[in-house]
Write a protein that holds these residues in place. Sequence first.
Motif, short mmCIF file in Angstrom:
data_model
loop_
_atom_site.label_atom_id
_atom_site.label_comp_id
_atom_site.label_asym_id
_atom_site.label_seq_id
_atom_site.Cartn_x
_atom_site.Cartn_y
_atom_site.Cartn_z
N LEU A 207 0.91 -1.25 0.20
CA LEU A 207 -0.18 0.10 0.19
C LEU A 207 0.97 1.36 0.05
O LEU A 207 0.57 2.22 -0.82
CB LEU A 207 -0.79 -0.05 1.11
N LEU B 63 2.42 2.45 -3.19
CA LEU B 63 1.48 3.50 -4.27
C LEU B 63 1.67 4.66 -4.07
O LEU B 63 1.14 5.52 -5.04
CB LEU B 63 0.13 2.93 -4.24
N ALA C 3 -7.77 4.32 -11.35
CA ALA C 3 -8.07 3.48 -10.32
C ALA C 3 -7.77 2.00 -10.61
O ALA C 3 -7.24 1.27 -9.90
CB ALA C 3 -9.73 3.62 -10.06
N CYS C 4 -8.07 1.55 -11.93
CA CYS C 4 -7.76 -0.05 -12.38
C CYS C 4 -6.58 -0.15 -12.26
O CYS C 4 -5.80 -1.24 -11.60
CB CYS C 4 -8.50 -0.22 -13.64
N ALA D 255 -4.14 1.47 -10.27
CA ALA D 255 -3.77 1.30 -8.79
C ALA D 255 -3.97 0.07 -8.39
O ALA D 255 -3.00 -0.50 -7.61
CB ALA D 255 -4.64 2.29 -8.26
N VAL D 256 -5.16 -0.67 -8.67
CA VAL D 256 -5.54 -1.87 -8.09
C VAL D 256 -4.40 -2.91 -8.71
O VAL D 256 -3.86 -3.67 -7.94
CB VAL D 256 -6.79 -2.43 -8.54
N VAL D 257 -4.10 -2.83 -9.95
CA VAL D 257 -3.18 -3.80 -10.52
C VAL D 257 -1.78 -3.72 -9.90
O VAL D 257 -1.15 -4.58 -9.66
CB VAL D 257 -3.14 -3.52 -11.93
N TRP E 40 -1.32 -2.38 -6.97
CA TRP E 40 -1.31 -2.96 -5.48
C TRP E 40 -1.24 -4.58 -5.45
O TRP E 40 -0.57 -5.11 -4.69
CB TRP E 40 -2.74 -2.58 -4.79
N LEU E 41 -1.99 -5.14 -6.55
CA LEU E 41 -1.81 -6.48 -6.56
C LEU E 41 -0.40 -6.89 -6.93
O LEU E 41 0.22 -7.96 -6.40
CB LEU E 41 -2.85 -6.86 -7.71
#
Length: 260
Positions: free
Chosen positions: A142, A145, A185-186, A188-190, A192-193
């Motif tokens: 986290l 990011l 946002a998409c 950022a999720v990638v 983070w993963l």
Amino acid sequence: MTLRRRSVAVVLRLTIVISVLAGVVLTALGPATVTGLLPYFTIQSNLAVGLVAGYAVWRARRGRPDPPDGLTGAVTLYITITAVVYHLVLANPASPFAMPQPDRALGEAFGNQFLHTVVPLLAVADWALLGRHGLLRLRHALWWLAFPLGYLGFALVRGLLVHRYPYPFLDAAELGYVGVGIVSACLAVVFWLLGLLLVGTDRTLTRLRPASVPADADPLPAARPSPAGSAPPGPAGSAPPGAVAPTAEGAEGTRSAEVV
């Protein structure tokens, strides 16, 4: 880290520094200048990897440990993002955000591969094979990011001023701020993963890597054999611990052997 392992790490990290410099210089031989390249995430992530690798070499030369694990993990993630986004999004004809790939001169083509392929592979290999492991936590994914989100703000503000955006998925003039927000946002999720995957890999490598013994550590002392004919002290008239008392037949055989 043993002396041999430290030497290998120094060589690999110097190779990373040289590759970063070669990539930037060769790419700047094309239409773009060095200052024109700086707004790109590719350049910033490569420079971050080169600086951390150079810093690690400087610390190794003075007998100090590697830079903090959170820092090395962060730059490893950022350079991985550079490779993944370039190969799967920007240079992929099937991607909706594919950028037209110009006919590059040989030097510029080499520079492009250094920045998007060679340096990421070297950096990931350095982190996985020669870095320390076991100190990363889920919260790091986290925290990491912060830089991509800061870069998003920088790219949007710069776009307002110069009316140019470094990447198609950040082009607010084309997608609108809502579209850029959804794509960001998409991503950022990638990202983070990917950070979670890095932390999970760190834990796996900790379990798989055998514990290393310092080079200057003495091995465990081996049991010394007792001098011939001597026995551990014990009560008078008793046999040593673990010894079997000779039987009458055994004693008689011994005396017969002495006579012969």
